[in-house]
Design a protein around this motif. Structure first.
Motif, PDB file in Angstrom:
ATOM      1  N   ARG A 262      22.071   6.457  22.951  1.00  0.00           N
ATOM      2  CA  ARG A 262      21.869   8.043  22.574  1.00  0.00           C
ATOM      3  C   ARG A 262      22.936   9.224  22.044  1.00  0.00           C
ATOM      4  O   ARG A 262      22.538  10.206  21.223  1.00  0.00           O
ATOM      5  N   TYR A 263      24.207   8.344  22.234  1.00  0.00           N
ATOM      6  CA  TYR A 263      25.563   9.095  21.325  1.00  0.00           C
ATOM      7  C   TYR A 263      25.104   8.268  19.780  1.00  0.00           C
ATOM      8  O   TYR A 263      25.920   9.650  19.533  1.00  0.00           O
ATOM      9  N   ARG A 264      24.467   7.897  19.627  1.00  0.00           N
ATOM     10  CA  ARG A 264      24.266   6.870  18.149  1.00  0.00           C
ATOM     11  C   ARG A 264      23.760   8.328  17.738  1.00  0.00           C
ATOM     12  O   ARG A 264      22.384   7.313  17.527  1.00  0.00           O
ATOM     13  N   HIS A 265      24.405   9.142  17.510  1.00  0.00           N
ATOM     14  CA  HIS A 265      22.889  10.219  16.261  1.00  0.00           C
ATOM     15  C   HIS A 265      24.164  10.829  14.966  1.00  0.00           C
ATOM     16  O   HIS A 265      25.026  10.864  15.540  1.00  0.00           O
ATOM     17  N   ASP A 266      23.703  10.734  14.354  1.00  0.00           N
ATOM     18  CA  ASP A 266      23.924  11.355  12.640  1.00  0.00           C
ATOM     19  C   ASP A 266      23.612  12.748  13.432  1.00  0.00           C
ATOM     20  O   ASP A 266      25.083  13.295  12.559  1.00  0.00           O
ATOM     21  N   CYS A 267      23.223  13.319  14.133  1.00  0.00           N
ATOM     22  CA  CYS A 267      23.762  15.016  14.200  1.00  0.00           C
ATOM     23  C   CYS A 267      23.148  15.607  12.233  1.00  0.00           C
ATOM     24  O   CYS A 267      23.098  16.670  12.548  1.00  0.00           O
ATOM     25  N   ALA A 268      22.420  15.251  11.848  1.00  0.00           N
ATOM     26  CA  ALA A 268      21.550  15.941  10.232  1.00  0.00           C
ATOM     27  C   ALA A 268      19.945  15.210  10.769  1.00  0.00           C
ATOM     28  O   ALA A 268      19.819  16.434   9.709  1.00  0.00           O
ATOM     29  N   SER A 269      19.406  15.251  11.505  1.00  0.00           N
ATOM     30  CA  SER A 269      18.160  14.355  11.558  1.00  0.00           C
ATOM     31  C   SER A 269      17.974  14.626  12.900  1.00  0.00           C
ATOM     32  O   SER A 269      18.252  14.404  13.703  1.00  0.00           O
ATOM     33  N   PRO A 270      16.375  14.974  13.807  1.00  0.00           N
ATOM     34  CA  PRO A 270      15.907  14.955  14.905  1.00  0.00           C
ATOM     35  C   PRO A 270      16.708  13.301  14.981  1.00  0.00           C
ATOM     36  O   PRO A 270      16.325  12.435  13.914  1.00  0.00           O
ATOM     37  N   TRP A 271      17.275  13.406  16.073  1.00  0.00           N
ATOM     38  CA  TRP A 271      16.794  11.527  16.708  1.00  0.00           C
ATOM     39  C   TRP A 271      15.453  10.839  17.220  1.00  0.00           C
ATOM     40  O   TRP A 271      15.144  11.425  17.268  1.00  0.00           O
ATOM     41  N   THR A 272      15.916   9.406  16.401  1.00  0.00           N
ATOM     42  CA  THR A 272      15.082   8.924  16.825  1.00  0.00           C
ATOM     43  C   THR A 272      14.805   7.796  16.815  1.00  0.00           C
ATOM     44  O   THR A 272      14.296   7.173  17.360  1.00  0.00           O
ATOM     45  N   GLY A 273      16.029   7.125  18.125  1.00  0.00           N
ATOM     46  CA  GLY A 273      15.795   6.099  18.759  1.00  0.00           C
ATOM     47  C   GLY A 273      16.672   5.355  18.102  1.00  0.00           C
ATOM     48  O   GLY A 273      16.822   4.412  18.643  1.00  0.00           O
ATOM     49  N   ASN A 274      16.721   5.279  16.683  1.00  0.00           N
ATOM     50  CA  ASN A 274      17.627   4.463  16.187  1.00  0.00           C
ATOM     51  C   ASN A 274      19.107   3.875  16.331  1.00  0.00           C
ATOM     52  O   ASN A 274      19.737   5.132  15.947  1.00  0.00           O
ATOM     53  N   PRO A 275      19.566   2.793  17.066  1.00  0.00           N
ATOM     54  CA  PRO A 275      21.139   3.539  17.305  1.00  0.00           C
ATOM     55  C   PRO A 275      21.679   2.876  15.893  1.00  0.00           C
ATOM     56  O   PRO A 275      22.417   1.854  15.881  1.00  0.00           O
ATOM     57  N   ASP A 276      22.044   3.971  15.636  1.00  0.00           N
ATOM     58  CA  ASP A 276      23.127   3.659  13.592  1.00  0.00           C
ATOM     59  C   ASP A 276      24.205   3.812  14.823  1.00  0.00           C
ATOM     60  O   ASP A 276      24.333   4.152  15.373  1.00  0.00           O
TER      61      ASP A 276
END
Length: 169
Positions: A46-60
């Motif tokens: 959950r920490y892997r979030h770009d904060c530019a869009s809603p969190w989708t669960g994709n661990p970028d």
């Protein structure tokens, strides 16, 4: 030492403000060292979030404007409750147009209503202090035009750690 996400709240600022706060609360082992705790939070999906869009669960491999590989426990510096409160109180006013003063006051109240209880019970507070220059991912510039502020508030009595992210997109 894995941590478990137990709460995930996004707080939107007042209308006319393009800012928000995320509060991610993790259950932690009460005896974990600060370094182990921070590294465990950084490793959580959950920490892997770009904060530019809603969190989708994709661990970028990004966090906010940062490449995830540029973040580690050394990038978090201990700070006081007063420093965290001052930053969160001041942040909504960054680059603010003078005609949105009512929204500024409401946004400050919203931020503090959510963040103050977390900060007031924290035994330890850490601030992400990694410079953006040289550590941003390819589109990190779209996040935090008015600042990207992150704190980790650790409450040993409750065995929780809450990441407070205050930014805009």
């Amino acid at each position: 030492m894995p941590v478990e996400l137990v709460d995930d709240i996004t707080v939107r600022m007042a209308p006319g403000m393009y800012s928000w706060c995320d509060l991610l609360t993790f259950a932690i082992p009460a005896t974990a060292s600060a370094t182990d705790l921070i590294n465990s939070v950084l490793a959580h999906p959950r920490y892997r979030h770009d904060c530019a869009s809603p969190w989708t669960g994709n661990p970028d491999p990004v966090h906010g404007p940062y490449r995830l590989d540029s973040l580690n426990a050394d990038g978090f510096q201990r700070c006081t409750r007063a420093e965290a409160v001052t930053t969160l109180w001041s942040w909504p006013a960054a680059n603010l147009n003078p005609w949105v003063s009512a929204e500024l006051l409401l946004s400050r109240e919203v931020v503090m209503a959510w963040a103050s209880p977390v900060l007031s019970t924290a035994d330890e507070i850490y601030r992400l202090s990694v410079p953006r220059e040289g550590n941003e991912h390819s589109y990190g510039w779209v996040v935090g035009l008015n600042g990207f502020h992150e704190f980790l508030a650790v409450c040993r009595r409750r065995a929780t750690a809450t990441v407070i992210i205050a930014t805009d997109d």
